[in-house]
Design a protein around this motif. Structure first.
Motif, PDB file in Angstrom:
ATOM      1  N   GLU A  81       0.807  -1.225   0.000  1.00  0.00           N
ATOM      2  CA  GLU A  81       0.000   0.000   0.000  1.00  0.00           C
ATOM      3  C   GLU A  81       0.839   1.274   0.000  1.00  0.00           C
ATOM      4  OE1 GLU A  81      -2.495  -0.602   3.420  1.00  0.00           O
ATOM      5  OE2 GLU A  81      -3.805  -2.021   2.351  1.00  0.00           O
ATOM      6  N   SER A  82       2.155   1.149  -0.025  1.00  0.00           N
ATOM      7  CA  SER A  82       3.046   2.319   0.083  1.00  0.00           C
ATOM      8  C   SER A  82       3.130   3.151  -1.195  1.00  0.00           C
ATOM      9  CB  SER A  82       4.454   1.881   0.502  1.00  0.00           C
ATOM     10  OG  SER A  82       5.092   1.156  -0.552  1.00  0.00           O
ATOM     11  N   VAL A  83       2.669   2.597  -2.302  1.00  0.00           N
ATOM     12  CA  VAL A  83       2.701   3.306  -3.580  1.00  0.00           C
ATOM     13  C   VAL A  83       1.268   3.431  -4.087  1.00  0.00           C
ATOM     14  CG1 VAL A  83       3.571   3.273  -5.955  1.00  0.00           C
ATOM     15  CG2 VAL A  83       4.980   2.339  -4.105  1.00  0.00           C
ATOM     16  N   SER A  84       0.910   4.645  -4.492  1.00  0.00           N
ATOM     17  CA  SER A  84      -0.434   4.866  -5.031  1.00  0.00           C
ATOM     18  C   SER A  84      -0.517   4.295  -6.447  1.00  0.00           C
ATOM     19  CB  SER A  84      -0.721   6.367  -5.053  1.00  0.00           C
ATOM     20  OG  SER A  84      -2.012   6.609  -5.555  1.00  0.00           O
ATOM     21  N   CYS A  85      -1.621   3.693  -6.743  1.00  0.00           N
ATOM     22  CA  CYS A  85      -1.823   3.097  -8.064  1.00  0.00           C
ATOM     23  C   CYS A  85      -2.378   4.158  -9.015  1.00  0.00           C
ATOM     24  CB  CYS A  85      -2.782   1.902  -7.968  1.00  0.00           C
ATOM     25  SG  CYS A  85      -2.954   0.965  -9.490  1.00  0.00           S
ATOM     26  N   THR A  86      -1.535   4.579  -9.944  1.00  0.00           N
ATOM     27  CA  THR A  86      -1.960   5.564 -10.945  1.00  0.00           C
ATOM     28  C   THR A  86      -1.821   5.015 -12.364  1.00  0.00           C
ATOM     29  OG1 THR A  86       0.256   6.535 -10.932  1.00  0.00           O
ATOM     30  CG2 THR A  86      -1.392   7.561  -9.501  1.00  0.00           C
ATOM     31  N   GLU A 140       2.346  -0.533 -14.226  1.00  0.00           N
ATOM     32  CA  GLU A 140       3.491  -0.559 -13.304  1.00  0.00           C
ATOM     33  C   GLU A 140       3.275  -1.535 -12.151  1.00  0.00           C
ATOM     34  OE1 GLU A 140       3.716   3.509 -12.073  1.00  0.00           O
ATOM     35  OE2 GLU A 140       4.693   4.157 -13.924  1.00  0.00           O
ATOM     36  N   TRP A 141       2.153  -2.230 -12.153  1.00  0.00           N
ATOM     37  CA  TRP A 141       1.792  -3.126 -11.057  1.00  0.00           C
ATOM     38  C   TRP A 141       1.844  -4.578 -11.495  1.00  0.00           C
ATOM     39  CZ3 TRP A 141       0.515  -1.872  -5.981  1.00  0.00           C
ATOM     40  CH2 TRP A 141       0.578  -0.511  -5.694  1.00  0.00           C
ATOM     41  N   CYS A 163      -6.358   0.313 -11.777  1.00  0.00           N
ATOM     42  CA  CYS A 163      -6.257   1.251 -10.650  1.00  0.00           C
ATOM     43  C   CYS A 163      -7.629   1.901 -10.419  1.00  0.00           C
ATOM     44  CB  CYS A 163      -5.232   2.340 -10.967  1.00  0.00           C
ATOM     45  SG  CYS A 163      -3.542   1.736 -11.110  1.00  0.00           S
ATOM     46  N   GLU A 164      -8.042   1.894  -9.166  1.00  0.00           N
ATOM     47  CA  GLU A 164      -9.281   2.562  -8.757  1.00  0.00           C
ATOM     48  C   GLU A 164      -9.031   3.286  -7.450  1.00  0.00           C
ATOM     49  OE1 GLU A 164     -12.620  -0.071  -8.414  1.00  0.00           O
ATOM     50  OE2 GLU A 164     -12.695  -0.476 -10.560  1.00  0.00           O
ATOM     51  N   ALA A 165      -9.243   4.596  -7.473  1.00  0.00           N
ATOM     52  CA  ALA A 165      -9.070   5.445  -6.286  1.00  0.00           C
ATOM     53  C   ALA A 165      -7.684   5.256  -5.664  1.00  0.00           C
ATOM     54  CB  ALA A 165     -10.178   5.166  -5.263  1.00  0.00           C
TER      55      ALA A 165
END
Length: 124
Positions: free
Chosen positions: A43-48, A52-53, A115-117
């Protein structure tokens, strides 16, 4: 003297059970602490940008297979996969040592991540 030996023996035998319970709790606490560290890193990186995931299997059911799949950002991949590997190994050892029983249901791998929110979400 005989009664004293019986009392000491009973105390010693009950103490062994207590030591095993303490050991079991310590091992479970260690597994849970590692789990929390993995979740925090995930959870340390925001999914934009979902490209990249990635995701990986995590945990070990007593009858085989992972307990779940978890997403992680490629920037934390090396540390993340190391922690997940440790967690899975510890859980497998714990299951074997304490004869843990699981539901044996198959956990299906996701097909994709979106990615959502700001969070990664699995698509099946």
């Amino acid at each position: 003297m005989k009664k004293l030996l019986v009392v000491i023996s009973l105390f010693w035998l009950s103490g062994c059970g207590l030591l095993e319970d303490d050991s079991k709790k310590y091992e479970l606490d260690e597994i849970e602490e590692l789990y929390s560290e993995i979740i925090a890193l995930s959870e340390s990186v925001s999914c934009t940008n979902s490209s990249e995931w990635k995701f990986t299997a995590m945990g070990s059911k007593a009858c085989g297979g992972p307990t779940r799949y978890i997403a992680y950002h490629q920037s934390v991949e090396e540390k993340f996969l190391s922690l997940v590997g440790q967690y899975t190994k510890l859980q497998a050892e714990y299951n074997l040592k304490y004869d843990v029983v699981s539901d044996c249901s198959l956990i299906v791998a996701p097909r994709n991540i979106i990615c959502e929110a700001g969070k990664p979400v699995f698509m099946s």
